[in-house]
Scaffold this motif. Structure first.
Motif, PDB file in Angstrom:
ATOM      1  N   SER A 217      70.942  53.669  18.803  1.00 26.24           N
ATOM      2  CA  SER A 217      72.349  53.438  19.149  1.00 26.24           C
ATOM      3  C   SER A 217      72.522  52.115  19.895  1.00 26.24           C
ATOM      4  N   ASP A 238      79.236  57.181  21.310  1.00 24.34           N
ATOM      5  CA  ASP A 238      78.375  56.066  20.946  1.00 24.34           C
ATOM      6  C   ASP A 238      79.156  54.852  20.435  1.00 24.34           C
ATOM      7  N   THR A 251      70.827  61.920  22.083  1.00 28.51           N
ATOM      8  CA  THR A 251      72.123  61.482  22.584  1.00 28.51           C
ATOM      9  C   THR A 251      73.110  61.456  21.429  1.00 28.51           C
ATOM     10  N   THR A 252      72.603  61.049  20.260  1.00 28.70           N
ATOM     11  CA  THR A 252      73.450  60.947  19.090  1.00 28.70           C
ATOM     12  C   THR A 252      73.266  62.167  18.211  1.00 28.70           C
ATOM     13  N   ASP A 271      74.582  54.839  12.273  1.00 31.17           N
ATOM     14  CA  ASP A 271      73.667  55.379  13.277  1.00 31.17           C
ATOM     15  C   ASP A 271      73.591  56.889  13.061  1.00 31.17           C
TER      16      ASP A 271
HETATM   17 MG   LIG Z   1      71.520  57.527  19.552  1.00 29.32          MG
END
Ligand SMILES: [Mg+2]
Ligand SMILES: Nc1nc2c(ncn2[C@@H]2O[C@H](COP(=O)(O)OP(=O)(O)OP(=O)(O)O)[C@@H](O)[C@H]2O)c(=O)[nH]1
Length: 449
Positions: A217, A238, A251-252, A271
């Protein structure tokens, strides 16, 4: 961050401050490494308050040895933990047995349920929610099947009702699975047609893939132009260029697509969710359509955290290649990220040591921007070749709109106007060149207008 999945109650869950976990792991030989499970527990919002490892063969009833489970109970009491997170594939009966030895109310969670918990907390799009639900149902199904067959075997008066009940639970789970699959499929079809539309408009599709926390990211934000192209996207954290990446696993979760700043090519960068080792097939399959943007890309950038040891990098590269294997159709460029954290000489050593799994990687720092220009060049050179074409067009309105269409879909290198015609030299994807040719052939000649 903790959006909570719609339709599921979260009010019974203890708040972050009350979630304390002991992490535990059993290995057959060598010594157990708790780094990743600790990071996963933290990502799920647990405070890790204790650790326990054991090297021994699996105990059928308790997974760990009985003495180790007593140790675990003492540790849980001492640390006042609310959960025990075990980095092994713990069977339903083992889970039940371990739970029975622990203080009342302490949860026993395995690696998969922990990952599902993280996904559940972060699922903020319809698609992500469906995928989490699908994974949960697929986790439950064999357990319901086991219960149903046990109940059947046990068929005695009074147990009949239970058997019927469990069979209906099983049927219900299967029905829900097939409904969710249908809905996910229709979302995947929409996404596929969007990808085709983007390709037809001359975009090259590049996907960022790699192990979770590799820096995908951060690199995305580094490569992206300001324009957000995901017209249907529910806003994703993001996408925020000012947002800090978190040093946290997963996180993503959803995919985000943005336009990348390139010299010639019009690139859309996507992403995606990070890979991780030791995921059961049902979990990977549940998230398959998330990875479609990787499998169907024109080029994949496989991002690796180069600040880790050669062994860790190798393992994560292998996991990533396994995930891409068979399904992936695009060429892969390996990106060694976080080179700002390397000592002098370290990069050359790692390149040499990993040349088998990562031939000719591009070294970058998504954080400082070092190497990013080389990466852009590399992306442009690895993308499928463009064709050169020269078209001589009349000076008509229709021809002028074709000229601007070619400007939008390719790279114009020369545009020479004479009295009654324009000569256009350009490069574009083969499909774009073919369309430009047929549009040009359909134009009325200048004399007759
Ligand atoms: Mg990420
Ligand atoms: N030192 C350094 N840190 C970096 C670099 N790139 C990313 N990071 C850090 O690494 C952590 C993970 O970065 P992300 O970009 O969130 O990683 P990701 O691959 O998207 O992770 P997931 O979405 O969780 O799969 C963050 O703390 C970043 O700040 C880099 O080039 N150098």
């Amino acid at each position: 961050m903790t959006g909570g999945v719609e339709g599921r109650t979260t009010d019974t869950e203890p708040s972050a401050a009350e979630r304390r976990a002991v992490v535990a792991k059993r290995v057959e030989s060598g010594s157990a490494d708790l780094t990743e499970i600790t990071q996963l527990a933290a990502a799920a919002g647990y405070d890790v308050v204790g650790e326990l490892t054991q090297t021994r063969t699996e105990d059928a009833a308790f997974m760990f040895g009985k003495g180790k489970v007593a140790e675990l109970r003492d540790l849980v009491r001492r640390t006042d933990a609310t959960a025990v997170v075990i980095d092994n594939d713990v069977g339903p009966y083992q889970t039940f047995n371990i739970g029975g030895e622990l203080p009342e109310g302490v949860e026993v969670i395995d690696r998969f349920t922990l990952i599902l918990e993280i996904f559940g907390q972060r699922a903020n799009t319809r698609k992500a929610q469906l995928q989490v639900e699908l994974a949960e149902l697929r986790y439950e199904l064999p357990r319901a099947e086991a219960k149903a067959s046990l109940a059947k075997r046990d068929e005695r008066p009074g147990f009949m009702g239970l058997g019927e009940y469990d069979e209906s639970v099983e049927r219900d789970i299967k029905r829900q699975i097939s409904e969710i699959r249908d809905e996910l499929e229709s979302i995947a079809e929409k996404e596929e047609s969007r990808r085709e539309q983007r390709r037809n408009s001359g975009f090259d599709l590049v996907a960022l893939a790699g192990y979770t926390n590799a820096g995908k990211s951060t690199l995305m934000r580094r490569l992206a132009a300001e324009i957000d192209v995901d017209e249907n996207a529910e806003r994703h954290p993001d996408l925020d260029t000012t947002a800090e990446s978190q040093d946290m696993l997963f996180t993503t979760l959803g995919t985000t697509t943005r336009r990348a700043e390139m010299e010639k090519r019009d690139v859309l960068l996507t992403d995606t969710v990070g890979f991780i080792a030791d995921l059961p097939h049902w979990l990977v399959e549940s998230f398959e359509s998330t990875l479609d943007s990787v499998y169907r890309a024109d080029l994949v950038l496989l991002v690796v955290d180069a600040s880790e040891s050669v062994e860790e990098m190798r393992e994560k590269l292998v996991t990533s290649h396994d995930t891409l294997y068979e399904r992936n159709e695009a060429p892969i460029v390996t990106v060694f990220n976080k080179v700002d954290r390397l000592a002098p000489g370290e990069l050359a050593d790692k390149r040499a040591a990993l040349s088998g799994v990562a031939p000719d990687p591009v070294a970058v720092s998504a954080k400082t921007g070092a190497g990013v220009a080389e990466l852009r060049d590399r992306v442009e050179s690895e993308l499928p070749d463009w064709e050169r074409e020269r078209l001589v067009l009349p000076l008509s309105d229709d021809a002028m709109s074709l000229v601007s269409w070619i400007h939008d879909h390719g790279h114009v290198e020369g545009e020479a106007y004479a009295d009654d015609q324009v000569t256009l030299d350009f490069e574009a994807k083969p499909s774009i060149v073919a369309r430009a040719r047929s549009k040009a052939a359909g134009l009325a000649p200048a004399e007759s207008t």
